[in-house]
Every structure is written in C-alpha cells, then in structure tokens.
Design a protein around this motif. Structure first.
Motif, PDB file in Angstrom:
ATOM      1  N   SER A  48       0.811  -1.218   0.000  1.00  0.00           N
ATOM      2  CA  SER A  48       0.000   0.000   0.000  1.00  0.00           C
ATOM      3  C   SER A  48       0.845   1.270   0.000  1.00  0.00           C
ATOM      4  O   SER A  48       0.332   2.370  -0.177  1.00  0.00           O
ATOM      5  CB  SER A  48      -0.923   0.010   1.219  1.00  0.00           C
ATOM      6  N   GLY A  49       2.156   1.114   0.239  1.00  0.00           N
ATOM      7  CA  GLY A  49       3.041   2.271   0.301  1.00  0.00           C
ATOM      8  C   GLY A  49       3.128   2.892   1.677  1.00  0.00           C
ATOM      9  O   GLY A  49       3.806   3.903   1.871  1.00  0.00           O
ATOM     10  N   SER A  50       2.471   2.281   2.671  1.00  0.00           N
ATOM     11  CA  SER A  50       2.534   2.822   4.029  1.00  0.00           C
ATOM     12  C   SER A  50       3.889   2.550   4.674  1.00  0.00           C
ATOM     13  O   SER A  50       4.305   3.249   5.589  1.00  0.00           O
ATOM     14  CB  SER A  50       1.422   2.214   4.893  1.00  0.00           C
ATOM     15  N   ILE A  51       4.558   1.502   4.219  1.00  0.00           N
ATOM     16  CA  ILE A  51       5.914   1.198   4.663  1.00  0.00           C
ATOM     17  C   ILE A  51       6.801   1.100   3.433  1.00  0.00           C
ATOM     18  O   ILE A  51       6.462   0.393   2.479  1.00  0.00           O
ATOM     19  CB  ILE A  51       5.985  -0.133   5.451  1.00  0.00           C
ATOM     20  N   LEU A  52       7.899   1.817   3.432  1.00  0.00           N
ATOM     21  CA  LEU A  52       8.872   1.708   2.353  1.00  0.00           C
ATOM     22  C   LEU A  52       9.962   0.735   2.794  1.00  0.00           C
ATOM     23  O   LEU A  52      10.647   0.988   3.786  1.00  0.00           O
ATOM     24  CB  LEU A  52       9.473   3.078   2.030  1.00  0.00           C
ATOM     25  N   PRO A  53      10.123  -0.380   2.112  1.00  0.00           N
ATOM     26  CA  PRO A  53      11.106  -1.378   2.547  1.00  0.00           C
ATOM     27  C   PRO A  53      12.529  -0.898   2.340  1.00  0.00           C
ATOM     28  O   PRO A  53      12.800   0.010   1.553  1.00  0.00           O
ATOM     29  CB  PRO A  53      10.796  -2.580   1.651  1.00  0.00           C
ATOM     30  N   ILE A  54      13.450  -1.503   3.071  1.00  0.00           N
ATOM     31  CA  ILE A  54      14.879  -1.274   2.888  1.00  0.00           C
ATOM     32  C   ILE A  54      15.489  -2.574   2.392  1.00  0.00           C
ATOM     33  O   ILE A  54      15.317  -3.629   3.012  1.00  0.00           O
ATOM     34  CB  ILE A  54      15.550  -0.839   4.209  1.00  0.00           C
ATOM     35  N   ARG A  55      16.185  -2.512   1.284  1.00  0.00           N
ATOM     36  CA  ARG A  55      16.814  -3.698   0.692  1.00  0.00           C
ATOM     37  C   ARG A  55      18.325  -3.594   0.862  1.00  0.00           C
ATOM     38  O   ARG A  55      18.971  -2.772   0.222  1.00  0.00           O
ATOM     39  CB  ARG A  55      16.444  -3.811  -0.787  1.00  0.00           C
ATOM     40  N   PHE A  56      18.858  -4.431   1.739  1.00  0.00           N
ATOM     41  CA  PHE A  56      20.286  -4.389   2.026  1.00  0.00           C
ATOM     42  C   PHE A  56      21.066  -5.197   0.990  1.00  0.00           C
ATOM     43  O   PHE A  56      20.596  -6.245   0.536  1.00  0.00           O
ATOM     44  CB  PHE A  56      20.572  -4.957   3.419  1.00  0.00           C
ATOM     45  N   PRO A  57      22.264  -4.729   0.626  1.00  0.00           N
ATOM     46  CA  PRO A  57      23.096  -5.502  -0.307  1.00  0.00           C
ATOM     47  C   PRO A  57      23.629  -6.755   0.371  1.00  0.00           C
ATOM     48  O   PRO A  57      23.786  -6.796   1.596  1.00  0.00           O
ATOM     49  CB  PRO A  57      24.240  -4.527  -0.647  1.00  0.00           C
ATOM     50  N   ASP A  58      23.881  -7.786  -0.421  1.00  0.00           N
ATOM     51  CA  ASP A  58      24.425  -9.042   0.106  1.00  0.00           C
ATOM     52  C   ASP A  58      25.940  -8.919   0.216  1.00  0.00           C
ATOM     53  O   ASP A  58      26.629  -8.798  -0.790  1.00  0.00           O
ATOM     54  CB  ASP A  58      24.054 -10.198  -0.817  1.00  0.00           C
ATOM     55  N   PRO A  59      26.508  -8.947   1.441  1.00  0.00           N
ATOM     56  CA  PRO A  59      27.951  -8.762   1.585  1.00  0.00           C
ATOM     57  C   PRO A  59      28.745 -10.042   1.383  1.00  0.00           C
ATOM     58  O   PRO A  59      29.967 -10.003   1.218  1.00  0.00           O
ATOM     59  CB  PRO A  59      28.078  -8.296   3.043  1.00  0.00           C
ATOM     60  N   GLY A  60      28.075 -11.216   1.405  1.00  0.00           N
ATOM     61  CA  GLY A  60      28.810 -12.466   1.390  1.00  0.00           C
ATOM     62  C   GLY A  60      29.491 -12.698   2.724  1.00  0.00           C
ATOM     63  O   GLY A  60      29.326 -11.921   3.674  1.00  0.00           O
ATOM     64  N   LYS A  61      30.270 -13.757   2.815  1.00  0.00           N
ATOM     65  CA  LYS A  61      30.991 -14.049   4.058  1.00  0.00           C
ATOM     66  C   LYS A  61      32.424 -13.521   3.945  1.00  0.00           C
ATOM     67  O   LYS A  61      33.023 -13.532   2.874  1.00  0.00           O
ATOM     68  CB  LYS A  61      31.030 -15.555   4.332  1.00  0.00           C
ATOM     69  N   PRO A  62      33.014 -13.057   5.074  1.00  0.00           N
ATOM     70  CA  PRO A  62      34.423 -12.656   5.037  1.00  0.00           C
ATOM     71  C   PRO A  62      35.303 -13.861   4.694  1.00  0.00           C
ATOM     72  O   PRO A  62      34.980 -14.999   5.068  1.00  0.00           O
ATOM     73  CB  PRO A  62      34.701 -12.179   6.475  1.00  0.00           C
ATOM     74  N   GLU A  63      36.375 -13.610   3.992  1.00  0.00           N
ATOM     75  CA  GLU A  63      37.299 -14.691   3.653  1.00  0.00           C
ATOM     76  C   GLU A  63      37.803 -15.349   4.939  1.00  0.00           C
ATOM     77  O   GLU A  63      38.253 -14.683   5.865  1.00  0.00           O
ATOM     78  CB  GLU A  63      38.482 -14.139   2.856  1.00  0.00           C
ATOM     79  N   GLY A  64      37.712 -16.673   4.994  1.00  0.00           N
ATOM     80  CA  GLY A  64      38.145 -17.404   6.179  1.00  0.00           C
ATOM     81  C   GLY A  64      37.009 -17.746   7.128  1.00  0.00           C
ATOM     82  O   GLY A  64      37.197 -18.498   8.078  1.00  0.00           O
ATOM     83  N   ILE A  65      35.807 -17.189   6.887  1.00  0.00           N
ATOM     84  CA  ILE A  65      34.635 -17.500   7.714  1.00  0.00           C
ATOM     85  C   ILE A  65      33.669 -18.301   6.855  1.00  0.00           C
ATOM     86  O   ILE A  65      33.107 -17.791   5.888  1.00  0.00           O
ATOM     87  CB  ILE A  65      33.950 -16.219   8.234  1.00  0.00           C
ATOM     88  N   ARG A  66      33.450 -19.567   7.216  1.00  0.00           N
ATOM     89  CA  ARG A  66      32.631 -20.444   6.388  1.00  0.00           C
ATOM     90  C   ARG A  66      31.223 -20.644   6.927  1.00  0.00           C
ATOM     91  O   ARG A  66      30.330 -21.065   6.193  1.00  0.00           O
ATOM     92  CB  ARG A  66      33.322 -21.805   6.243  1.00  0.00           C
ATOM     93  N   THR A  67      31.018 -20.388   8.217  1.00  0.00           N
ATOM     94  CA  THR A  67      29.703 -20.605   8.807  1.00  0.00           C
ATOM     95  C   THR A  67      29.255 -19.335   9.525  1.00  0.00           C
ATOM     96  O   THR A  67      30.064 -18.450   9.819  1.00  0.00           O
ATOM     97  CB  THR A  67      29.724 -21.754   9.829  1.00  0.00           C
ATOM     98  N   TYR A  68      27.960 -19.272   9.820  1.00  0.00           N
ATOM     99  CA  TYR A  68      27.404 -18.139  10.541  1.00  0.00           C
ATOM    100  C   TYR A  68      27.575 -18.289  12.050  1.00  0.00           C
ATOM    101  O   TYR A  68      27.170 -17.415  12.809  1.00  0.00           O
ATOM    102  CB  TYR A  68      25.916 -17.972  10.201  1.00  0.00           C
ATOM    103  N   ARG A  69      28.173 -19.390  12.490  1.00  0.00           N
ATOM    104  CA  ARG A  69      28.353 -19.628  13.932  1.00  0.00           C
ATOM    105  C   ARG A  69      29.760 -19.317  14.421  1.00  0.00           C
ATOM    106  O   ARG A  69      30.002 -19.263  15.611  1.00  0.00           O
ATOM    107  CB  ARG A  69      28.007 -21.081  14.265  1.00  0.00           C
ATOM    108  N   LYS A  70      30.681 -19.100  13.491  1.00  0.00           N
ATOM    109  CA  LYS A  70      32.063 -18.834  13.883  1.00  0.00           C
ATOM    110  C   LYS A  70      32.216 -17.387  14.341  1.00  0.00           C
ATOM    111  O   LYS A  70      31.733 -16.464  13.686  1.00  0.00           O
ATOM    112  CB  LYS A  70      33.010 -19.102  12.715  1.00  0.00           C
ATOM    113  N   PRO A  71      32.882 -17.135  15.476  1.00  0.00           N
ATOM    114  CA  PRO A  71      33.036 -15.753  15.969  1.00  0.00           C
ATOM    115  C   PRO A  71      33.764 -14.870  14.966  1.00  0.00           C
ATOM    116  O   PRO A  71      34.741 -15.278  14.338  1.00  0.00           O
ATOM    117  CB  PRO A  71      33.865 -15.931  17.253  1.00  0.00           C
ATOM    118  N   VAL A  72      33.274 -13.628  14.827  1.00  0.00           N
ATOM    119  CA  VAL A  72      33.941 -12.635  13.989  1.00  0.00           C
ATOM    120  C   VAL A  72      34.367 -11.420  14.808  1.00  0.00           C
ATOM    121  O   VAL A  72      35.170 -10.605  14.355  1.00  0.00           O
ATOM    122  CB  VAL A  72      33.023 -12.183  12.830  1.00  0.00           C
ATOM    123  N   MET A  73      33.828 -11.288  16.020  1.00  0.00           N
ATOM    124  CA  MET A  73      34.223 -10.228  16.954  1.00  0.00           C
ATOM    125  C   MET A  73      34.123 -10.779  18.370  1.00  0.00           C
ATOM    126  O   MET A  73      33.177 -11.493  18.701  1.00  0.00           O
ATOM    127  CB  MET A  73      33.313  -8.999  16.838  1.00  0.00           C
TER     128      MET A  73
END
Length: 344
Positions: free
Chosen positions: A82-107
């Motif tokens: 309806s246009g009442s909310i304008l979505p935000i579409r984030f770019p896909d950054p991919g994974k940092p080199e050396g990080i293969r899973t979403y469970r590995k600590p990055v910070m």
C-alpha cells in the motif's frame, strides 16, 4: 550491568514479560490501529481495514501495544504494497574470507574494563562478548548503564582501560556503525543533496567516518614518531601464514626505506600503539578492495539506483538534505553505512 539472554525474542518475552512489556510497540511507529482493526495511512490519516484474508493475528494476547505490534508484523506485506511502509533492501555482503559458517566468531571482547577520564566509577567491568555473522543482538539497560560505551568499545570508537582485557575483530570483517546521535554526521552537508553527501564521504575509496574512530586515527604526536629513523612509517602488505596474519611494514633507515614482515601478535605486544592503528587502516583498504568499494563508481546513477533500495527516490536524492524528514535522514545514514557491503 548487562545480562546476556541466549534465546529468541519470543522466549525472552516468556521469561521476562515485565521487560518485554515496556519495549516500544512497533505498531505505533508504523501506524497500526490500537484495536488491531487496521492501520492508519500516514498520507491521509484515515483508518484502512486489513484486507480479506489478512486479518491480524491475536497470538500472544490482544493487550494494547502488544496486540497492535503483532497485527502490524503479520501484515507487513500489505503495508509495503500500500506504500505505508517503504522497505529497505540491504546488499548481500557475502561471508568474510576465512569465515565459512554463521556460527564462527567474527568479533570478541574478553574481560573488558572501562572508566571515563576524570571519573572514579568503572562503567564497564569484566565484560565479555562474542559476535558471529548470525548474531542478532538487542541490548537492554537503564540510561547510563553503558550500552553505547560497550558498542563503542566493540567497534573501536573507544579504547579499553590499558592493560585490561582484549578486543578482537576478524581482519576481513566490514562494519557499519550508526551512532545513537548519528544525525550530527549530516550537519555540515545540510545544504547538499544525498548524492553529493555519498560522493564526498567515499571520494577517496574509503569511508571517511570510519577513519575518525579513536583506534584508527593517528594523533599529531604519533605522526611525528612515525617519521623518525627506525620507526614504522607505513603498512604495505598482508599475508596469512598458517593461522597467523603477517604484515609488511616500511621502516626508513640510513640507507633508505626497507620493508620487513611481522606477525600481528608481535605488532600488538612489541610495537608502539600507533603501528596497530596503521595495521587496522590497512585492513580497511583491503576490505574496500574486496567489497568493490575502492573500484565502485560513485557516480550519480550508481548512487541513485541504490538510494531507491532504501526508500529514497529520485526527488529526495536530488533535493537538499535539510528538506528530508528525520526518518529519511536515518535511512540515508544507514545507506551510507552499508555502501561498502558491510557484514554487520
């Protein structure tokens, strides 16, 4: 004092309902009706009933606030259409080199303490944090509890009390940080357009706002030390050797300039602090190349295409920033933060 709850928000609502009940209701922000019957069109102020087959869910109760929030969340697609909310579409950054899973600590932060200069009270004591690519974290705490301070320590806008604890970030992790009072970033650009703001902020191929962080910016004294004979003048290379990251540094001597390689662990413990700042600045340059930021054209056409993904169309992009609403300025800052295809 921070308490970490390793669970989903729904589980947190069940565990600590007294805290969850005090959180802002998203329905108020998006214009949902308090009784869950529909939403308020921000352009006309009229109540629009939910469409057929899109009745709001009463899961979790129909109390004022909670019910309207759930109603809004269950009808997001209709609000967007309806246009009442304008979505935000984030770019896909991919994974940092050396990080293969979403469970590995990055910070990580380990046993961090922090006291503001001139104060005797430690605002952060024995804080430890682990962040992965899959982390979605909300911090709750009273005013002055240290929420913003903790974030600044994590991203490098503050340095922990010397000699206590450590902060680590994966060398290929690209970060965006939008401060609590981030609108001050736009104050000197109010007479310019959003397009001109992005071009100025990234004209050197790097985000100038990141270079202002305390753990990255060299002081005048550090710049003077850097020019002395035998001191590290620059960082010009990086290699992964086994599990360690090595950096190539330039040292001016009597016979000209020569380069040498050192492991990061040695730089952190044996070199003056300004060398580690230069290492982090070099990491930013590499990250810019990997994300395409260093070669990404900052033409009006390129910026305009991506501003549209953030609900800022051509008319807004070519108008002055001072004419944007507060919400539109926040969208512009978020857009600028992820221009480098950041991971978090």
């Amino acid at each position: 004092r921070f308490v970490y709850y390793p669970m989903t928000f729904r589980q947190f609502q069940q565990l600590r309902p007294e805290i969850a009940a005090g959180l802002p209701a998203s329905g108020k922000a998006t214009g949902a009706a308090d009784d869950g019957t529909g939403y308020v069109d921000p352009r006309t102020g009229r109540l629009i009933p939910w469409g057929d087959g899109a009745e709001p869910s009463d899961e979790g109760g129909s109390e004022s606030g909670t019910g309207s929030a759930l109603s809004t969340l269950s009808n997001v697609e209709q609000l967007v259409a309806s246009g009442s909310i304008l979505p935000i579409r984030f770019p896909d950054p991919g994974k940092p080199e050396g990080i293969r899973t979403y469970r590995k600590p990055v910070m990580t932060m380990k046993d961090i303490h922090f006291t503001y200069e001139g104060s005797e009270r430690a605002i952060i004591t024995s804080a430890s944090v682990t962040v992965t690519l899959g982390s979605r974290v909300v911090m709750l705490g009273a005013n002055g509890a240290g929420k913003t301070t903790l974030l600044k320590l994590l991203i490098g806008d503050l340095e922990p009390t010397q000699g206590v604890g450590e902060v680590w970030k994966h060398h290929n992790l690209r970060l965006a940080y939008i401060a609590q009072h981030s609108l001050h970033h736009l104050e000197e650009y109010l007479q310019q357009t959003p397009i001109a703001y992005i071009q100025e902020r990234f004209r050197q191929g790097l985000d100038v706002e990141l270079s202002k962080l305390k753990t990255l910016a060299l002081t005048d004294d550090e710049k003077a030390i850097r020019d002395q004979t035998g001191a590290v003048k620059d960082v010009v290379g990086r290699q992964k050797r086994g599990k360690q990251v090595w950096y190539e540094v330039v040292k001016p001597g009597r016979k000209g300039e020569a380069t040498q390689w050192y492991p990061l662990e040695e730089i952190e413990t044996q070199f003056k602090p300004y060398v580690l700042k230069m290492v982090k600045n070099y990491d930013l340059k590499v990250q810019a190349l990997e994300s395409g930021l260093a070669v990404r054209p900052i033409t009006s056409a390129e910026i305009l295409e991506h501003l549209d993904d953030f609900g800022l169309g051509s008319d807004l992009a070519h108008g002055k920033i001072k004419q944007l609403s507060g919400g539109q300025r926040q969208r512009l800052l978020i857009f600028a933060g992820v221009w480098a295809k950041t991971h978090g």
